[in-house]
Design a protein around this motif. Structure first.
Motif, mmCIF file in Angstrom:
data_model
loop_
_atom_site.group_PDB
_atom_site.id
_atom_site.type_symbol
_atom_site.label_atom_id
_atom_site.label_comp_id
_atom_site.label_asym_id
_atom_site.label_seq_id
_atom_site.Cartn_x
_atom_site.Cartn_y
_atom_site.Cartn_z
ATOM 1 N N ARG A 39 -5.445 -0.941 6.864
ATOM 2 C CA ARG A 39 -5.197 -2.003 5.898
ATOM 3 C C ARG A 39 -3.738 -1.888 5.447
ATOM 4 N N VAL A 81 -1.131 -3.265 2.800
ATOM 5 C CA VAL A 81 -1.161 -3.949 1.504
ATOM 6 C C VAL A 81 0.198 -3.819 0.831
ATOM 7 N N ILE A 97 -4.867 3.248 4.693
ATOM 8 C CA ILE A 97 -4.275 2.200 3.859
ATOM 9 C C ILE A 97 -2.773 2.456 3.769
ATOM 10 N N LEU A 112 0.245 1.432 1.819
ATOM 11 C CA LEU A 112 0.681 0.747 0.607
ATOM 12 C C LEU A 112 2.194 0.562 0.659
ATOM 13 N N ALA A 142 2.900 -6.688 5.679
ATOM 14 C CA ALA A 142 1.548 -6.515 5.142
ATOM 15 C C ALA A 142 0.605 -7.606 5.633
ATOM 16 N N ALA A 191 -2.086 -8.271 3.370
ATOM 17 C CA ALA A 191 -2.641 -8.728 2.098
ATOM 18 C C ALA A 191 -1.704 -8.280 0.989
ATOM 19 N N LEU A 217 -1.284 -7.301 -3.183
ATOM 20 C CA LEU A 217 -1.908 -6.906 -4.438
ATOM 21 C C LEU A 217 -0.908 -7.185 -5.553
ATOM 22 N N ARG A 244 -4.906 -12.343 -1.331
ATOM 23 C CA ARG A 244 -4.346 -11.748 -2.538
ATOM 24 C C ARG A 244 -5.451 -11.284 -3.477
ATOM 25 N N ILE A 246 -9.782 -2.914 -1.398
ATOM 26 C CA ILE A 246 -8.800 -2.903 -0.320
ATOM 27 C C ILE A 246 -9.475 -2.686 1.030
ATOM 28 N N PHE A 278 -10.015 -6.761 1.848
ATOM 29 C CA PHE A 278 -8.774 -7.162 2.503
ATOM 30 C C PHE A 278 -8.935 -7.130 4.017
#
Length: 716
Positions: free
Chosen positions: A26, A28, A92, A94, A114, A116, A118, A145, A290, A294
């Protein structure tokens, strides 16, 4: 997929994705204004997953956000940074972005990398204009989002008020999944609206129990709105009828529909977090959103891909076995490792020491040359703070750091050597704040060129200009904070001290009337002398008329071979100016008479005569200083239109008109002298609270007012 607990409700168990596959990743990006708590949130998520022992620290004691020494000194995030962690076998990535408008280039790079976004909103400060603008950017590309309200345990936090402001700013589809529980002024847990369970954090670890009766009315109010929002986005049209008839809807069905709506970017859940005890309130709930809500990289649309000559390429997907397509989303320099490139792999697999083709990016106007070269990459690492942990490969969907890409810059595409490809680059904002600099010493001057080249390679929002006319080195920056960071890096990272100098705007000169003048260049030196006499008539042309040279010689008084010499001399003097040292424009020069000598006349003699004639003309009629005028297109919220128009008028500008753009925004067009807008990027941001943007285009030259012309006439 791991056991579902989205919204605090346990659903059916699924099969976990294979480790290392795109489905187990993922990506993000965290978006929000400075001070909203993005970096603190990243640190707590790292601690909650056991990636670090305590929030804010990695194993060697440095903070998550202090990879860049500027961030340590200035105590603010100015770079896109990557923080990888794992939760329920899902990796994930970030991407923490700066919260200042000056660093929107890094923010857009994060959006590109990314799948998605946040949006981080402080429970104390609410939503600012920049965050709302970025929400609209994400909406245009359909990016999934969610909203996380931070600092919920702050004494001035107001969850209901901030939630309302989020719903007003972001529109339909914004609804909370959890409600904070406040006891004696302290937030000690969350209530899951789907499960109707109370998750208690008071002891430092999360425990589950039933909420008290005093929360029933509040739960019912928010839960009903949440369920209605989910059902409206459901692909099962019968759910709404069943809900309106009072039939119970299976929670697992609601969770499935919620996940699908979030993944396709049509529903935007709201969560809340706080520092609290242990690793923080709401971290587990956020990790569940997440990983389960996501989309994986497989579900995110692939950017447009072409060959290097522009031919579209179809059929490339997020497949580790597919052709290599990766993009450099951020370039940084480490004093020990050298250049480090943050790379998003969109297709294929990247391995250490492989040779890749670098295709570059179309920002030549900003000093970034286009690339079409092969390079051998170095070590692949997974960065966290200053740590660079080596990894064996980077698969499609992942984000990693690549060492020793000496030619690749931000925005470049990495592909296979025998199949070069190019990804359409994301839109970069134009830098509109010019800052003139000069080296403080000869030693600094010797190192300045190389240091600036490195800065340009790292930052595609920076434009470097060597202005030959004003003889100034100009950095075109995004704003004052951007300028401060660049100069800080020059001094501390590259050891180059520079100082700011007053920016010179390139003016022009022209004649204020018609006159006749003579240029006489007669010298006898014993041998061949110089003999050239020319009579010129000069007159101004309309604005934009340029330069005209008219030959009206009759009878051969000036031999034909010397007429171009007169024009050449006139042009040379026009470049140097005749009064204040600025180039001359909008002039017609007519050569109507002259004299020559059979021996002493020459090309150079008539060039000098032409120059002398133009200088004499400047003493007979006034010379006017002309200033450049730009057309400005200013886009602002409706609330600031009046202030912007008034400000433009105070800058000697002429407002041409306004037109609505979308909802709640207006485009103001005006003509404004360049002398008045050298710092407009800063002033507009202040007037519009960070939401205004503008574009500028050179229009023409106009006479400078007399009271200003006197001040400018002392230049070189």
């Amino acid at each position: 997929m791991a056991d579902k607990n989205l919204g605090g409700a346990t659903g059916a168990a699924g099969r976990a994705p294979a480790a290392g596959s795109a489905d187990a990743i993922r990506n993000v990006v965290l978006v929000g204004h400075s001070g909203a708590g993005k970096t603190t949130l990243v640190e707590h998520l790292l601690a909650a997953t056991g990636t670090v022992q305590r929030p804010g620290r990695v194993e060697d004691g440095n903070t998550v956000s202090d990879f860049d020494e500027v961030e340590v000194r200035q105590q603010r995030s100015v770079n896109l940074s990557l923080a990888p962690l794992t939760h329920n076998s899902i990796k994930i990535n970030l991407l923490d972005t700066p919260g200042y408008a000056d660093f929107v280039g890094d923010l857009r790079a994060g959006l590109r990398a990314a799948d998605a976004a946040l949006f981080v909103v402080s429970a104390v400060d609410g939503v600012d204009g920049l965050t709302q603008m970025l929400w609209e950017e994400c909406a245009q590309v359909g990016m999934p989002r969610a909203v996380v309200i931070t600092k919920i345990d702050h004494q001035r936090a107001d969850f209901d008020e901030v939630l309302t402001s989020c719903q007003d700013a972001f529109g339909d589809g914004v609804a909370p999944l959890y409600l904070p529980v406040v006891t004696n002024g302290n937030v000690n847990g969350l209530i899951g609206l789907l499960s109707q369970k109370f998750f208690n954090y008071a002891t430092g670890t999360r425990t589950e129990k039933e909420p008290g009766a005093e929360y029933e009315a509040r739960i019912e109010e928010y839960r009903g709105a949440l369920i209605e929002g989910i059902i409206q986005e459901s692909e099962d049209e019968s759910l709404m009828d069943r809900y309106l008839q009072g039939d119970p809807i299976d929670t697992k069905v609601l969770i499935d529909d919620l996940e699908k709506a979030v993944a396709r970017g049509s529903f935007y859940p709201v969560l809340c977090t706080g520092a609290g005890a242990g690793h923080g309130i709401g971290m587990i709930e956020l990790l569940e959103l997440i990983t389960q809500g996501f989309p994986a990289p497989l579900e995110h649309p692939m950017p447009e891909i072409t060959t290097v000559d522009g031919t579209p390429v179809d059929g490339i997907t997020c497949d580790p076995d597919g052709p290599l397509v990766a993009e450099v989303v951020k370039t940084t320099s480490d004093p020990y490792v050298g250049r480090i490139s943050l790379v998003r792999v969109f297709s294929g697999t990247l391995r250490p020491d492989m040779t890749v083709h670098v295709s570059g990016h179309g920002l030549a106007d900003r000093g970034h040359e286009d690339h079409d070269v092969d390079e051998r990459i170095g070590t692949l690492t997974c960065p966290l703070g200053k740590q660079q942990r080596p990894i064996a490969k980077g698969v499609a969907g992942d984000i990693l750091a690549v060492a020793k890409l000496s030619r690749a810059e931000t925005g470049d595409t990495l592909s296979e050597v025998d199949r070069p490809l190019l990804m359409t680059s994301w839109t970069m904002p134009d830098p509109l704040l010019p800052v003139a600099i000069r080296a403080k010493s000869k030693a600094d001057e010797d190192k300045l060129s190389q240091a600036l080249a490195r800065l340009v390679a790292e930052d595609p929002t920076l434009r470097l200009e060597n202005n030959a006319e004003t003889r100034q080195l100009v950095l075109w920056c995004m704003g004052e904070a951007h300028t401060d960071v660049l100069l800080d890096r020059l001094a501390k990272r590259h050891g180059v001290e520079v100082e700011r100098v007053e920016l010179r705007v390139p003016l022009r000169e022209t004649f204020g009337g018609r006159c006749q003048a003579m240029g006489r260049n007669v010298k006898q030196t014993g041998g061949h002398g110089q003999y050239a006499i020319c009579h010129l008539e000069v007159e101004p042309l309309p604005s934009g008329g340029g330069f005209e040279f008219v030959d009206r010689i009759v009878g051969g008084v000036v031999p034909r071979q010397f007429i171009p010499s007169v024009e050449k001399g006139v042009r040379a003097q026009m470049e140097r100016g005749v009064a204040a040292g600025y180039p001359m424009v909008d002039v017609r020069v007519t050569l109507y008479d002259g004299k020559a000598h059979s021996v002493d006349s020459s090309d150079m003699a008539f060039q000098i005569a032409g120059q002398l004639a133009l200088k004499e003309a400047a003493g007979k009629v006034p010379t006017l200083l002309l200033e450049p005028v730009d057309e400005l297109s200013v886009l602002v919220a409706d609330d600031y239109v009046g202030s912007v128009m008034s400000d433009l008028s105070s800058r000697r500008g002429r407002v041409l008109g306004t037109e609505p753009v979308g909802t709640g925004r207006t485009l103001v067009k005006a003509e404004v002298p360049q002398l008045e807008i050298t710092r407009y990027a800063i002033d507009l941001r202040s007037m519009s609270h960070g939401t205004g943007t503008f574009q500028r285009t050179f229009l023409r030259y106009e006479p400078l007012p007399a009271h200003l012309a006197g001040k400018m006439a002392t230049t070189e």
